[in-house]
Design an enzyme around this catalytic site. Structure first.
Site, PDB file in Angstrom:
ATOM      1  CG  ASP A  34      40.038  39.312  37.395  1.00  0.00           C
ATOM      2  OD1 ASP A  34      41.197  38.887  38.197  1.00  0.00           O
ATOM      3  OD2 ASP A  34      39.163  39.391  37.937  1.00  0.00           O
ATOM      4  CG  LEU A  77      28.633  30.342  42.302  1.00  0.00           C
ATOM      5  CD1 LEU A  77      27.272  29.692  42.576  1.00  0.00           C
ATOM      6  CD2 LEU A  77      29.217  29.953  41.056  1.00  0.00           C
ATOM      7  CB  SER A  78      30.153  36.972  41.144  1.00  0.00           C
ATOM      8  OG  SER A  78      31.431  36.724  40.685  1.00  0.00           O
ATOM      9  CG  ASP A 119      33.533  38.028  39.767  1.00  0.00           C
ATOM     10  OD1 ASP A 119      34.098  37.479  38.823  1.00  0.00           O
ATOM     11  OD2 ASP A 119      33.883  38.222  40.974  1.00  0.00           O
ATOM     12  CE1 TYR A 123      40.834  37.564  43.932  1.00  0.00           C
ATOM     13  CE2 TYR A 123      41.666  39.764  44.471  1.00  0.00           C
ATOM     14  CZ  TYR A 123      41.028  38.957  43.588  1.00  0.00           C
ATOM     15  OH  TYR A 123      40.800  39.334  42.334  1.00  0.00           O
TER      16      TYR A 123
END
Length: 380
Positions: A33, A122-123, A169, A221
């Site tokens: 993304d 899972l955001s 997300d 990240y």
């Protein structure tokens, strides 16, 4: 006690409304993304709930039913990015970016609760951001579209919280529809709802929460994002999205840094995998996406190197027990994996995973089926 009742108990009056925003599972397309590539998430039935009322005195009051503790009281004109790393930073960040964008948010009272597992990939943070943004958009009549709300929620996480996430997300939480996966172009935010009715095909998608908690703010990240940006710079392109899959072998030969080469290979090949899954679903070949999911896991494990023993054990055990395919999902370093299986095999595969975790001395995982669900909405 529901959030409406909790709000009344906390603040002494009924809220103006209650909103919900879901967590998400990403079917395919990981770390693509922020490279302006393609992703394919869908919304979970698990949601963040917010009971909210406006204020006109510049005060922002926040409370979490899940975390407890006192009400967090802030002033909207004194919100400073990256000064708070706790849960309140997510809704506060949304208020900050809305005001920065010129929207007249003069304060609010919020009471929040969530069933989205935290730290599970899972955001849960995006759900908090989106439910706050949608509530304020409705209450203040801001007229913002769902994609625009997603962009602002992303900015809250990037600029205020300090996590350099992409927009997937928040867009999944804001824009998903029931019974569909969301094919999202992260460059222009164009999206297409792809029918993904697993039950009609006799299939199930299991989410396996390994209960290994990740924290994307720890730099791992950001390091991978920086590596992807460096790869694009060395190849003379704006983003890795601009490198065609058929040109990947030649491009890799031009990169001297082994780490950057791995990151580039993963991103470009995962963009290609998204396209393959879309084509298969369009053709009604739902079972055929299983091997593509497993291929994606190998790329995340070997090229991006964001897996962990627990995630690898889920994928290996599931596939050995009859699954059609499996992969880790989300930011990695723990969190969750997804398993595509025949519905009739779900119990057998779940038992095999639980037994494998017990034999390895790992914490018992949480396993549940994930049905593509509705995106953010006002409940009352």
């Amino acid at each position: 006690m529901g959030v409406r009742e909790g709000f009344a108990q906390l603040y002494g009056t009924a809220p103006e409304g209650v909103w919900a925003a879901p967590g998400r599972v990403n079917l395919i397309g990981e770390y693509t993304d922020f490279n302006e590539g393609f992703v394919m998430p869908f919304a979970l039935p698990h949601t963040a709930l917010a009971a909210v009322s406006r204020r006109t005195d510049g005060v922002l009051r926040l409370h979490s039913a899940d975390i407890g503790g006192p009400i967090v009281e802030l002033r909207v004109d004194e919100l400073e990015p990256r000064t708070d790393t706790g849960w309140a930073a997510y809704p506060a960040g949304v208020v900050h970016v809305l005001r920065e964008a010129g929207h007249p948010v003069t304060g609010a009272d919020l009471h929040l609760s969530s069933t989205v597992p935290t730290g599970a990939g899972l955001s849960s943070s995006a759900a908090l951001e989106v439910v706050t943004a949608l509530a304020l958009n409705d209450l203040y009549g801001l007229g913002l579209t769902r994609p625009r709300l997603a962009r602002l929620a992303q900015r809250a996480e990037n600029d205020f919280v300090g996590v350099p996430c992409g927009v997937m997300d928040q867009t999944a939480s804001a824009c998903a529809t029931e019974g569909h996966a969301l094919h999202l172009d992260c460059r222009d935010l164009s999206l297409r709802q792809i029918p993904f009715d697993l039950a009609a095909h006799g299939l199930v998608l299991l989410v396996v929460d390994t209960r290994v908690k990740h924290a994307l703010g720890d730099g791992a990240y950001a390091e991978r994002r920086a590596g992807c940006e460096e790869g694009a710079r060395q190849l003379g392109i704006r983003h890795l999205r601009d490198l065609a899959y058929e040109d990947l072998p030649a491009a890799l030969g031009r990169l001297t840094d082994e780490r950057v080469r791995r990151y580039v290979r993963h991103v470009v090949s995962d963009d290609h995998r998204v396209g393959r899954v879309v084509a298969l679903l369009d053709a009604g070949e739902v079972r055929a996406i299983g091997p593509v999911l497993t291929e994606g896991h190998r790329s995340l494990r070997d090229d991006l190197r964001i897996s962990c023993p627990e995630l690898d054990l889920v994928v290996g055990t599931a596939n050995a027990s009859g699954a059609l395919g499996a992969r880790m999902t989300g930011g990695g370093f723990g969190g969750s994996a997804i398993v595509l299986a025949e519905a009739a095999d779900a119990d057998t595969i779940t038992k095999a995973i639980e037994e494998a975790f017990a034999a390895a001395g790992f914490t018992t995982p949480r396993v549940f089926p994930a049905a593509p669900s509705a995106g953010a909405r006002r409940l009352s």
